[in-house]
Design a protein around this motif. Structure first.
Motif, PDB file in Angstrom:
ATOM      1  N   UNK A 199      -3.805   8.362  -1.692  1.00  0.00           N
ATOM      2  CA  UNK A 199      -3.654   9.331  -2.777  1.00  0.00           C
ATOM      3  C   UNK A 199      -2.776  10.500  -2.340  1.00  0.00           C
ATOM      4  N   UNK A 200      -2.987  10.972  -1.120  1.00  0.00           N
ATOM      5  CA  UNK A 200      -2.191  12.080  -0.589  1.00  0.00           C
ATOM      6  C   UNK A 200      -0.718  11.716  -0.526  1.00  0.00           C
ATOM      7  N   UNK A 201      -0.423  10.513  -0.066  1.00  0.00           N
ATOM      8  CA  UNK A 201       0.966  10.072   0.053  1.00  0.00           C
ATOM      9  C   UNK A 201       1.626   9.917  -1.303  1.00  0.00           C
ATOM     10  N   UNK A 202       0.911   9.381  -2.277  1.00  0.00           N
ATOM     11  CA  UNK A 202       1.480   9.192  -3.614  1.00  0.00           C
ATOM     12  C   UNK A 202       1.740  10.529  -4.301  1.00  0.00           C
ATOM     13  N   UNK A 203       0.793  11.459  -4.172  1.00  0.00           N
ATOM     14  CA  UNK A 203       0.953  12.770  -4.801  1.00  0.00           C
ATOM     15  C   UNK A 203       2.122  13.526  -4.174  1.00  0.00           C
ATOM     16  N   UNK A 204       2.188  13.513  -2.847  1.00  0.00           N
ATOM     17  CA  UNK A 204       3.263  14.225  -2.146  1.00  0.00           C
ATOM     18  C   UNK A 204       4.625  13.608  -2.443  1.00  0.00           C
ATOM     19  N   UNK A 205       4.684  12.274  -2.462  1.00  0.00           N
ATOM     20  CA  UNK A 205       5.948  11.588  -2.758  1.00  0.00           C
ATOM     21  C   UNK A 205       6.416  11.906  -4.170  1.00  0.00           C
TER      22      UNK A 205
END
Length: 333
Positions: free
Chosen positions: A309-315
């Motif tokens: 989730x962190x990676x998708x939001x940041x991306x």
């Protein structure tokens, strides 16, 4: 350049402790005196020959590591595969294709592969000492060979899971087959870790003495002291017993802002687009990584659900601000 250099420093810093704790696990349980002694001795030995030979030593160990790894990996698979009649079916069909069963971590890897390779100083440093055509061929061959090695070496982990072996998979499987196999596995991991460790040291030396120093007349002594400083600081996390995987997952999250910068390198954008994407991605990624993520933002309850989730939001943020800057520039052109 300073911002990009900062990202590289984060990567090199993590390379030190993440590789040395792999070695420590072969000599004792985490937290034991033998574990720490092995790490310190291994690190000092690697530092010693890298101080003497620099990148030349690093490239030499790369060649040795690749040769040994391919040969010994073949031997290891020769022990593992016959346990199931030479069939790959048990390995391929094991586990469940679900988000909470490892698929979430695979998706994290797919997201990070858009940015992570662009801040790999080991690759880029070698690229600068070859002509562009040779570099391109080397990258393509390295990608193909590396992918195959990773896939086949993962069979070791699957074998450990199928046989309920506890602990670090390479160590557990090696012990399962006896002392000779343990020695072979030790040789693989020691050469692999030293190859990566000396590359990190040589890259940091170049970064300090050439990239941030005087490229015309680089100071060798400065570069050597840089290796020593990185080694000392990079060894400190070992004594806090970190998780090996966090070295790549966390640093990979912090550099997600590089993806739009490099993927759309030919798109004209204002300078602020770089900083909003890279620095903004660094800050947002750090906040979402080190602070508890609200349950509403988690895609799955699996072990790596918060990381995905962190990676998708940041991306999503990084690409959004990058293209917002592109639209703004177009309207005001």
């Amino acid at each position: 350049m300073v911002v990009f250099t900062g990202l590289i420093i984060i990567r090199l810093y993590n390379e030190i402790w993440s590789n040395t704790i792999v070695i420590g696990s072969y000599f004792g349980a985490t937290g034991t005196s033998s574990y720490y002694i092995a790490i310190v001795v291994f690190t000092l030995l690697t530092l010693a020959y890298t101080l003497k030979g620099g990148m030349s030593s690093s490239i030499m160990t790369d060649v040795i590591q690749l040769t040994l790894f391919v040969g010994l990996l073949t031997v290891i698979l020769g022990f593992i595969l016959p346990q199931y009649g030479g069939s790959l079916t048990p390995f391929v069909s094991s586990g469940r294709w679900e988000l909470g069963q490892g698929l979430d971590l695979l998706l994290v890897a797919l997201v990070q592969c858009l940015s992570y390779p662009f801040h790999d100083p080991v690759l880029t440093d070698r690229g600068f000492i070859s002509d562009p055509r040779t570099t391109l061929r080397s990258y393509l061959w390295a990608g193909a060979i590396g992918s195959l090695c990773i896939i086949f070496f993962s069979f070791v982990g699957i074998f450990a899971k199928l046989n309920d072996l506890s602990g670090e998979a390479p160590v557990a499987v090696a012990k399962y087959f006896g002392v000779p196999m343990l020695l072979l596995m030790n040789l693989i991991m020691v050469t692999s870790a030293s190859s990566t460790l000396d590359s990190a040291m040589a890259s940091f030396s170049k970064l300090v003495s050439i990239d941030l120093g005087n490229a015309e007349t680089p100071n060798v002594t400065t570069g050597r002291w840089a290796m020593v400083v990185l080694t000392v600081l990079g060894t400190i996390p070992v004594f806090f017993d970190p998780v090996i995987l966090s070295a790549t997952t966390i640093s990979g999250t912090l550099v997600l802002g590089l993806a739009p910068i490099f993927l759309f390198w030919n798109v004209a954008v204002p300078r602020i687009a770089f900083h909003l994407s890279v620095v903004g991605g660094l800050v947002l990624g750090a906040l979402l990584t080190f602070l508890p993520l609200p349950d509403a933002l988690r895609l799955t309850d699996g072990k790596y659900g918060a990381l995905l989730s962190t990676n998708l939001i940041t991306t999503a943020y990084c690409f959004l601000v990058f293209f917002a800057c592109t639209v703004f520039r177009t309207k005001n052109a």
